[in-house]
Design a protein around this motif. Structure first.
Motif, short mmCIF file in Angstrom:
data_model
loop_
_atom_site.label_atom_id
_atom_site.label_comp_id
_atom_site.label_asym_id
_atom_site.label_seq_id
_atom_site.Cartn_x
_atom_site.Cartn_y
_atom_site.Cartn_z
N LEU A 1 25.12 -53.61 -42.36
CA LEU A 1 24.51 -53.14 -44.27
C LEU A 1 25.12 -54.42 -45.10
CD1 LEU A 1 21.94 -51.88 -45.17
CD2 LEU A 1 24.21 -50.40 -46.19
N ARG A 2 26.29 -55.13 -44.86
CA ARG A 2 26.93 -55.75 -45.93
C ARG A 2 26.60 -57.61 -45.41
NH1 ARG A 2 32.56 -53.19 -44.12
NH2 ARG A 2 31.59 -53.83 -42.15
N ASP A 3 25.93 -57.99 -44.49
CA ASP A 3 25.23 -59.15 -43.95
C ASP A 3 24.09 -59.33 -44.23
OD1 ASP A 3 27.29 -59.56 -42.86
OD2 ASP A 3 27.81 -58.97 -40.81
N GLU A 4 23.41 -60.45 -43.89
CA GLU A 4 22.37 -61.06 -45.27
C GLU A 4 21.15 -61.04 -43.32
OE1 GLU A 4 20.18 -65.55 -46.63
OE2 GLU A 4 21.76 -65.26 -45.72
N LEU A 5 21.41 -61.47 -42.20
CA LEU A 5 21.58 -61.35 -40.56
C LEU A 5 21.56 -59.77 -40.31
CD1 LEU A 5 21.50 -64.28 -39.69
CD2 LEU A 5 19.24 -63.43 -40.42
N SER A 6 21.73 -58.26 -41.37
CA SER A 6 21.21 -56.99 -40.61
C SER A 6 19.93 -56.75 -39.85
CB SER A 6 21.61 -55.86 -41.45
OG SER A 6 21.00 -56.01 -42.75
N CYS A 7 19.66 -55.97 -39.12
CA CYS A 7 18.23 -55.40 -39.01
C CYS A 7 17.26 -56.22 -40.14
CB CYS A 7 17.94 -54.61 -38.09
SG CYS A 7 18.14 -52.89 -39.00
N ALA A 8 15.85 -56.05 -40.14
CA ALA A 8 15.03 -56.94 -40.59
C ALA A 8 14.48 -55.07 -41.55
CB ALA A 8 13.61 -57.04 -40.13
N ASN A 9 14.73 -54.21 -40.66
CA ASN A 9 14.34 -52.91 -41.70
C ASN A 9 15.34 -52.02 -42.65
OD1 ASN A 9 11.39 -51.69 -41.25
ND2 ASN A 9 12.78 -50.21 -40.11
N SER A 10 16.36 -53.10 -42.49
CA SER A 10 17.56 -52.34 -43.67
C SER A 10 17.55 -53.68 -44.52
CB SER A 10 19.11 -52.40 -42.81
OG SER A 10 19.32 -54.07 -42.13
N ARG A 11 16.81 -54.57 -43.81
CA ARG A 11 16.94 -56.23 -45.31
C ARG A 11 15.30 -55.18 -46.02
NH1 ARG A 11 17.12 -59.96 -40.98
NH2 ARG A 11 15.34 -59.94 -41.73
N PHE A 12 15.17 -55.35 -45.60
CA PHE A 12 13.46 -54.62 -46.62
C PHE A 12 13.94 -53.24 -47.24
CE2 PHE A 12 10.65 -56.32 -43.46
CZ PHE A 12 9.88 -57.31 -43.98
N PHE A 13 15.10 -52.06 -46.99
CA PHE A 13 15.74 -51.84 -47.69
C PHE A 13 16.29 -51.91 -48.47
CE2 PHE A 13 16.48 -48.50 -43.31
CZ PHE A 13 15.06 -48.72 -43.23
N ARG A 14 17.17 -53.28 -48.60
CA ARG A 14 17.81 -53.68 -49.49
C ARG A 14 16.71 -53.80 -50.78
NH1 ARG A 14 21.69 -56.10 -45.21
NH2 ARG A 14 20.48 -58.06 -46.00
N ALA A 15 15.39 -54.90 -50.65
CA ALA A 15 14.88 -55.65 -51.00
C ALA A 15 14.06 -54.82 -52.13
CB ALA A 15 14.30 -56.29 -50.52
N LEU A 16 12.64 -53.50 -51.05
CA LEU A 16 12.07 -52.63 -51.55
C LEU A 16 12.23 -51.04 -52.27
CD1 LEU A 16 10.07 -54.02 -48.92
CD2 LEU A 16 10.43 -55.00 -51.09
N LEU A 17 13.62 -50.69 -51.13
CA LEU A 17 13.80 -49.55 -51.37
C LEU A 17 14.97 -49.31 -52.41
CD1 LEU A 17 13.63 -47.81 -48.09
CD2 LEU A 17 11.58 -48.26 -49.78
N TYR A 18 16.31 -49.35 -52.15
CA TYR A 18 17.28 -49.15 -53.34
C TYR A 18 17.16 -49.42 -54.42
CZ TYR A 18 18.98 -48.48 -48.18
OH TYR A 18 19.39 -47.55 -47.11
N PRO A 19 15.96 -50.85 -54.86
CA PRO A 19 16.26 -51.10 -56.00
C PRO A 19 15.29 -50.51 -57.38
CG PRO A 19 16.10 -52.82 -54.63
CD PRO A 19 15.66 -51.92 -53.65
N ASP A 20 14.22 -49.61 -56.39
CA ASP A 20 13.04 -49.19 -56.57
C ASP A 20 14.02 -47.91 -57.74
OD1 ASP A 20 10.10 -48.51 -57.25
OD2 ASP A 20 11.54 -46.38 -57.13
N PRO A 21 13.85 -48.64 -59.28
CA PRO A 21 14.69 -47.41 -60.37
C PRO A 21 14.65 -45.27 -59.73
CG PRO A 21 13.23 -49.09 -61.56
CD PRO A 21 13.20 -48.85 -59.83
N ALA A 22 13.49 -45.44 -59.23
CA ALA A 22 13.81 -43.51 -58.76
C ALA A 22 14.19 -43.08 -57.30
CB ALA A 22 11.97 -43.03 -58.42
N VAL A 23 13.74 -44.78 -56.60
CA VAL A 23 15.06 -44.32 -55.06
C VAL A 23 16.23 -44.35 -55.29
CG1 VAL A 23 15.36 -44.93 -53.46
CG2 VAL A 23 13.52 -44.81 -53.83
N ARG A 24 17.06 -45.41 -56.22
CA ARG A 24 18.34 -45.97 -57.02
C ARG A 24 18.73 -44.98 -57.73
NH1 ARG A 24 17.99 -49.95 -60.44
NH2 ARG A 24 17.34 -48.76 -61.97
N ALA A 25 17.63 -43.46 -58.01
CA ALA A 25 18.69 -42.40 -59.52
C ALA A 25 18.52 -41.16 -58.37
CB ALA A 25 17.64 -42.49 -60.13
#
Length: 467
Positions: free
Chosen positions: A161-185
């Motif tokens: 999870l610390r690498d740019e080239l982790s699997c595609a889904n984990s990259r989407f998690f970092r970009a689209l899910l975890y930054p979302d304010p409701a998800v983050r909280a």
């Protein structure tokens, strides 16, 4: 601190040896006693984490990480102004002019150093947008969960999870899910977070022969496993969801984990069965409603064909993660792996639900900073708009299939008369073997097909010693 050269290296060596963060003066090398007094606290470590001496900085970052979420909070307090400025720059990047090559200033050396330190302490790449602390030791995560009375959210992925080239889904998690304010909280306040790698993320390089390359990952999937405060699994949220649906799935799982944490034996099995059977009924009603809205016939949702005893192909597994398939399908085709089609009924429903998917400004800003640009401003603007539309549609497809197909099967594992794996590792193995079609027994992850001829010795597959 105005310390340089050998002194930084000495301090780095001392920290890397594992001395307590609050070591007394008698524990310190004499050269450091006059500088840091009787203790080196988290606040001092947070300052040291950005030192110009790389060895000292990295040692301080690792000590902050070892301090857990409190180490992250100390780093945030020490560098709040710079972190806020960097975060605001990513938000602004969503509307930045298309010709700006670095709209968030992420290439600035000072900002890059700040974000690298933050990522190390968090245990996650792109942590600026989420500020989440991830355990990588499951036992420690469970101990923390017991102490705080929270469930554990254990992410399983391919790669790191610390690498740019982790699997595609984990990259989407970092970009689209975890930054979302409701998800983050929700993640920060209601769960203890943990991640572990199932295996390395397969990478593919296309060398265009003139110095240009395309490098990406290929195949694989990720899932969030929900455990009660004692470390017992109660649910799995498989693959990528749209942010709002991800929050809803986690809220249901959190409630289940908290309600069942004090149960055991038949009481626990009955409570889990009641919940998962109710979810199957709710999914039936939801699919009927979605089908009617999309003008589809009301009948059971389509199911993916399972390969049974045969080894699953990468092309069969690819449609199980639609968002990453959009990137990987052409590459799979180039390797001789035909990709199975997505059921038309899924696509028609997704066409109806996609426009309502909301992406946070932070996510849109990060997408903007990562977007490939041709240099033609008008073309790049049009490409970016098209990419966001396509992203919403693939998110809609992913959410629909993951919930109605894969999660439905998982609910069935806990239903009465079924057998759900009692321990986490058995559950992880079953998800990857049966649902993600990437069994551990296949070292090639469905990418080596002996029935396909491509004019290459060994089909182009080679094995090298890995040190």
């Amino acid at each position: 601190m105005q310390i340089r050269g050998a002194l930084w290296t000495t301090m780095a060596l001392f920290l890397s040896l594992g001395a307590p963060v609050s070591a007394s003066a008698s524990d310190l090398p004499p050269v450091l006693e006059d500088i840091i007094g009787r203790s080196l606290g988290l606040a001092q470590l947070a300052q040291l984490a950005l030192a110009n001496d790389d060895a000292a900085a990295q040692a301080a970052r690792l000590r902050l990480r070892a301090a857990g979420p409190e180490g992250l909070r100390a780093f945030e307090r020490a560098h709040e102004a710079a972190l806020t400025a960097a975060y605001d720059a990513v938000l602004a990047a969503a509307e930045a002019p298309q010709d700006r090559r670095d709209p968030a200033g992420l290439a600035d050396p000072a900002r890059a150093r700040l974000l690298a330190a933050l990522d190390t302490v968090c245990g996650q790449r792109d942590c600026l947008l989420s500020r989440l602390y991830w355990h990588t030791d499951l036992d420690e995560a469970v101990r923390t969960a017991r102490r705080e009375g929270k469930p554990v959210l254990s992410l399983r992925l391919l790669g790191d999870l610390r690498d740019e080239l982790s699997c595609a889904n984990s990259r989407f998690f970092r970009a689209l899910l975890y930054p979302d304010p409701a998800v983050r909280a929700l993640l920060r306040d209601r769960f203890v977070l943990h991640w572990a790698s199932e295996r390395a993320a397969p990478k593919i390089t296309i060398d265009l022969g003139d110095g240009r390359q395309v490098v990406t990952t290929i195949t694989g999937n990720s899932a969030h496993f929900v455990l009660d405060a004692g470390g017992r699994p109660v649910d799995v949220v498989p693959g990528l969801y749209a942010p709002a649906e991800f929050v809803a799935a986690l809220q249901r799982a959190e409630d289940l984990a908290r309600r069942t944490a004090v149960l055991a034996g038949d009481d626990l099995r009955d409570a889990l069965a009641d919940h998962h059977e109710a979810r199957v009924r709710a999914l039936d009603e939801s699919f009927k409603s979605q089908a009617i809205t999309a003008g589809q016939r009301v009948s059971p949702p389509p199911r993916a064909a399972r390969p049974g005893a045969l080894e699953p192909r990468a092309g069969q597994a690819a449609p199980l993660a639609i968002s990453k398939m959009a990137v990987e399908a052409p590459l799979l085709g180039a390797t001789g792996e035909p990709v199975d089609r997505v059921a038309e009924r899924w696509e028609r429903i997704a066409d109806v639900t996609a426009p309502s998917i909301a992406l946070s400004r932070a996510s849109l800003g990060l997408v903007r900073t990562q977007q490939w640009r041709s240099g033609d401003t008008s073309r790049d603007a049009a490409d970016r708009s098209a990419a966001i539309v396509a992203l919403r549609r693939t998110l809609a497809l992913d959410t629909l299939r993951n919930e109605q197909e894969i999660h439905r099967e998982i609910h069935g594992w806990w239903a009465r008369g079924a057998t759900a794996p009692a321990d986490l590792q058995s559950l992880v193995r079953r998800v990857y073997d049966e649902l993600f079609m990437t069994p551990a027994r296949d070292p090639w992850l469905g990418l080596a097909d002996p029935t396909s001829y491509g004019g290459l010795v060994g089909g182009g597959r080679r094995s090298q010693a890995h040190l």
